[in-house]
Write a protein that holds these residues in place. Sequence first.
Motif, PDB file in Angstrom:
ATOM      1  N   SER A  25       0.842  -1.212   0.000  1.00 52.14           N
ATOM      2  CA  SER A  25       0.000   0.000   0.000  1.00 52.14           C
ATOM      3  C   SER A  25       0.872   1.256   0.000  1.00 52.14           C
ATOM      4  O   SER A  25       0.550   2.248  -0.658  1.00 52.14           O
ATOM      5  N   PHE A  26       2.004   1.227   0.720  1.00 46.32           N
ATOM      6  CA  PHE A  26       2.938   2.350   0.710  1.00 46.32           C
ATOM      7  C   PHE A  26       3.440   2.601  -0.719  1.00 46.32           C
ATOM      8  O   PHE A  26       3.508   3.748  -1.177  1.00 46.32           O
ATOM      9  N   TYR A  28       2.109   1.964  -3.612  1.00 45.73           N
ATOM     10  CA  TYR A  28       1.140   2.566  -4.537  1.00 45.73           C
ATOM     11  C   TYR A  28       0.745   3.983  -4.127  1.00 45.73           C
ATOM     12  O   TYR A  28       0.445   4.820  -4.983  1.00 45.73           O
ATOM     13  N   LEU A  29       0.780   4.282  -2.833  1.00 49.32           N
ATOM     14  CA  LEU A  29       0.541   5.662  -2.386  1.00 49.32           C
ATOM     15  C   LEU A  29       1.628   6.589  -2.927  1.00 49.32           C
ATOM     16  O   LEU A  29       1.347   7.680  -3.442  1.00 49.32           O
ATOM     17  N   GLU A  32       1.443   7.032  -6.811  1.00 43.80           N
ATOM     18  CA  GLU A  32       0.420   7.987  -7.250  1.00 43.80           C
ATOM     19  C   GLU A  32       0.855   9.422  -6.964  1.00 43.80           C
ATOM     20  O   GLU A  32       0.636  10.324  -7.775  1.00 43.80           O
ATOM     21  N   GLU A  33       1.492   9.628  -5.811  1.00 43.25           N
ATOM     22  CA  GLU A  33       1.909  10.975  -5.431  1.00 43.25           C
ATOM     23  C   GLU A  33       3.089  11.469  -6.283  1.00 43.25           C
ATOM     24  O   GLU A  33       3.109  12.618  -6.735  1.00 43.25           O
ATOM     25  N   LYS A  38      -1.449   4.861 -11.074  1.00 39.33           N
ATOM     26  CA  LYS A  38      -2.210   3.977 -10.204  1.00 39.33           C
ATOM     27  C   LYS A  38      -1.841   2.524 -10.482  1.00 39.33           C
ATOM     28  O   LYS A  38      -1.142   2.206 -11.461  1.00 39.33           O
ATOM     29  N   GLN A  72       2.512   9.220   6.007  1.00 38.76           N
ATOM     30  CA  GLN A  72       1.758  10.475   5.858  1.00 38.76           C
ATOM     31  C   GLN A  72       2.682  11.691   5.982  1.00 38.76           C
ATOM     32  O   GLN A  72       2.498  12.687   5.287  1.00 38.76           O
ATOM     33  N   LEU A  75       4.806  11.945   2.752  1.00 38.40           N
ATOM     34  CA  LEU A  75       4.043  12.500   1.633  1.00 38.40           C
ATOM     35  C   LEU A  75       3.532  13.909   1.936  1.00 38.40           C
ATOM     36  O   LEU A  75       3.158  14.655   1.030  1.00 38.40           O
ATOM     37  N   THR A  78      -2.598  13.474   4.093  1.00 34.75           N
ATOM     38  CA  THR A  78      -3.391  12.283   4.365  1.00 34.75           C
ATOM     39  C   THR A  78      -4.842  12.588   4.034  1.00 34.75           C
ATOM     40  O   THR A  78      -5.196  13.726   3.705  1.00 34.75           O
ATOM     41  N   SER A  79      -5.678  11.579   4.142  1.00 34.12           N
ATOM     42  CA  SER A  79      -7.114  11.757   3.898  1.00 34.12           C
ATOM     43  C   SER A  79      -7.862  11.540   5.204  1.00 34.12           C
ATOM     44  O   SER A  79      -7.492  10.667   6.006  1.00 34.12           O
ATOM     45  N   ASP A  84      -8.853  16.075   1.962  1.00 37.61           N
ATOM     46  CA  ASP A  84      -7.390  16.071   1.960  1.00 37.61           C
ATOM     47  C   ASP A  84      -6.855  16.999   3.046  1.00 37.61           C
ATOM     48  O   ASP A  84      -7.334  18.138   3.186  1.00 37.61           O
TER      49      ASP A  84
END
Length: 286
Positions: A25-26, A28-29, A32-33, A38, A72, A75, A78-79, A84
């Motif tokens: 998950s890290f 792909y986060l 995307e950033e 994706k 978080q 990057l 976070t959400s 955002d």
Amino acid sequence: MKIKEYRTQFIDTLTPIYDAGEAESFFYLILEEKKQLKRIDLALHPDLAFSEEEIAVWNSILEQLLQEIPIQYLLGKTSFYGLDFEVNENVLIPRQETEELVDWILESQKSKVESRKVKILDIGTGSGCIAISLAKNIPNAQVFAIDVSEKALATAQKNAQINTVNVTFINQNILETEDLQQQFDIIVSNPPYVRNLEKEEIKKNVLDNEPHLALFVEDNDALIFYKKIAELARKNLSENGQLYFEINQYLGKEMVELLEKMNFSTIELRKDIYGNDRMMKADLSV
């Protein structure tokens, strides 16, 4: 190097510290950033590659993840509640449990007349996640937010701008406050509540990186913020006003007793998604 190959290397490097699902998950986060790609893009274009410069950036992030710096913070965002938020070392990273508290407040407002102004105060706002989410979702809400940290308030102000809401931010030490100077329909707080004796339960990534000012209280006075905020709520909640807290999961009974002694009514203790006593609501007796 092909991105798919780097992905395997990235996950394998992190799995001694994180489980494979979290490490993935890290990846792909960050993908995307940093590259606006994706998971589906990588599946459709398996030959996509990183440049040497990009690999250097990724390796730097990987090194920081190995030091358990929260993703978080790396990057810078976070959400929370579908919105955002900018986050940094001056504010706590918003938690899913706090989303449940916001949801409870919004649920309680559904039956209210929409045209009626609702005045809300968030005490210890941090990133502003509670105040901003309420301002975004309650029509005609007038929202105020207090924090002792000027740096936290600067972050919260940015987050209000990002989410196009109007929140009045106030730099104030709530423990030194005798009166809030106005009446509120809702007072909500997620104050520091982790006792020093519970530090061993806190994950290293939290303990080493998130602001202790927003996390910890002394073992012998664990309810110091709740007592003070409840006292202020007695003076500054409007008729039929509501008080909401996020709480220490081990102190639910003590919190109920505290609010009962202070003559609050309709006291309700709720569990979070993990089954822990996590939030409370009380009405002001008149």
